[in-house]
Design a protein around this motif. Sequence first.
Motif, PDB file in Angstrom:
ATOM      1  N   VAL A 140       0.846  -1.203   0.000  1.00 59.22           N
ATOM      2  CA  VAL A 140       0.000   0.000   0.000  1.00 59.22           C
ATOM      3  C   VAL A 140       0.876   1.246   0.000  1.00 59.22           C
ATOM      4  N   TYR A 141       1.912   1.237   0.824  1.00 58.42           N
ATOM      5  CA  TYR A 141       2.815   2.383   0.889  1.00 58.42           C
ATOM      6  C   TYR A 141       3.628   2.504  -0.398  1.00 58.42           C
ATOM      7  N   PHE A 142       3.973   1.371  -0.973  1.00 55.40           N
ATOM      8  CA  PHE A 142       4.710   1.350  -2.237  1.00 55.40           C
ATOM      9  C   PHE A 142       3.864   1.972  -3.346  1.00 55.40           C
ATOM     10  N   LYS A 189      -1.131 -10.035  -6.078  1.00 55.22           N
ATOM     11  CA  LYS A 189      -1.804  -9.261  -5.021  1.00 55.22           C
ATOM     12  C   LYS A 189      -1.531  -7.775  -5.193  1.00 55.22           C
ATOM     13  N   TYR A 190      -0.300  -7.435  -5.602  1.00 57.10           N
ATOM     14  CA  TYR A 190       0.050  -6.041  -5.881  1.00 57.10           C
ATOM     15  C   TYR A 190      -0.815  -5.495  -7.012  1.00 57.10           C
ATOM     16  N   ASP A 191      -0.941  -6.256  -8.095  1.00 58.67           N
ATOM     17  CA  ASP A 191      -1.767  -5.826  -9.226  1.00 58.67           C
ATOM     18  C   ASP A 191      -3.215  -5.623  -8.804  1.00 58.67           C
ATOM     19  N   LEU A 192      -3.720  -6.518  -7.976  1.00 65.04           N
ATOM     20  CA  LEU A 192      -5.091  -6.393  -7.485  1.00 65.04           C
ATOM     21  C   LEU A 192      -5.248  -5.129  -6.641  1.00 65.04           C
ATOM     22  N   GLN A 193      -4.312  -4.886  -5.724  1.00 66.69           N
ATOM     23  CA  GLN A 193      -4.370  -3.688  -4.883  1.00 66.69           C
ATOM     24  C   GLN A 193      -4.343  -2.418  -5.737  1.00 66.69           C
ATOM     25  N   VAL A 211      -7.729  -2.023  -7.499  1.00 59.72           N
ATOM     26  CA  VAL A 211      -8.770  -1.584  -6.559  1.00 59.72           C
ATOM     27  C   VAL A 211      -8.590  -0.108  -6.231  1.00 59.72           C
ATOM     28  N   LYS A 212      -7.357   0.290  -5.963  1.00 58.80           N
ATOM     29  CA  LYS A 212      -7.078   1.689  -5.641  1.00 58.80           C
ATOM     30  C   LYS A 212      -7.471   2.600  -6.796  1.00 58.80           C
ATOM     31  N   SER A 213      -7.195   2.178  -8.015  1.00 61.25           N
ATOM     32  CA  SER A 213      -7.540   2.962  -9.192  1.00 61.25           C
ATOM     33  C   SER A 213      -9.054   3.098  -9.343  1.00 61.25           C
TER      34      SER A 213
END
Length: 98
Positions: A29-31, A57-61, A64-66
Amino acid sequence: MSTQDQDHAGHSHGDVSERECADYLEQIVYFIDNELAEADCDAVRVHLDTCNPCLEKYDLQRTVKSVVARSCSEAAPEELRQRVMFRIREVQVRISDS
């Protein structure tokens, strides 16, 4: 490939333990928000380059953030805003009467 070279999902990524993956996942999240020191960013990038489950998981996060960011840019309809403000005032009155 030995079973030592597989994580809990069966993906190969060297000697990284499940706990180390959890540590990296906490930093994602911080990244994504560019809130990590450069050395930490480099470590996360290296891990993501070598660990497919964490990369997924990074791609999913990031997705979602986008989606959330796009959704939050829209203004609520005026009628909805008025109803919400009315309910907030109603709750405030009840609390102050208590």
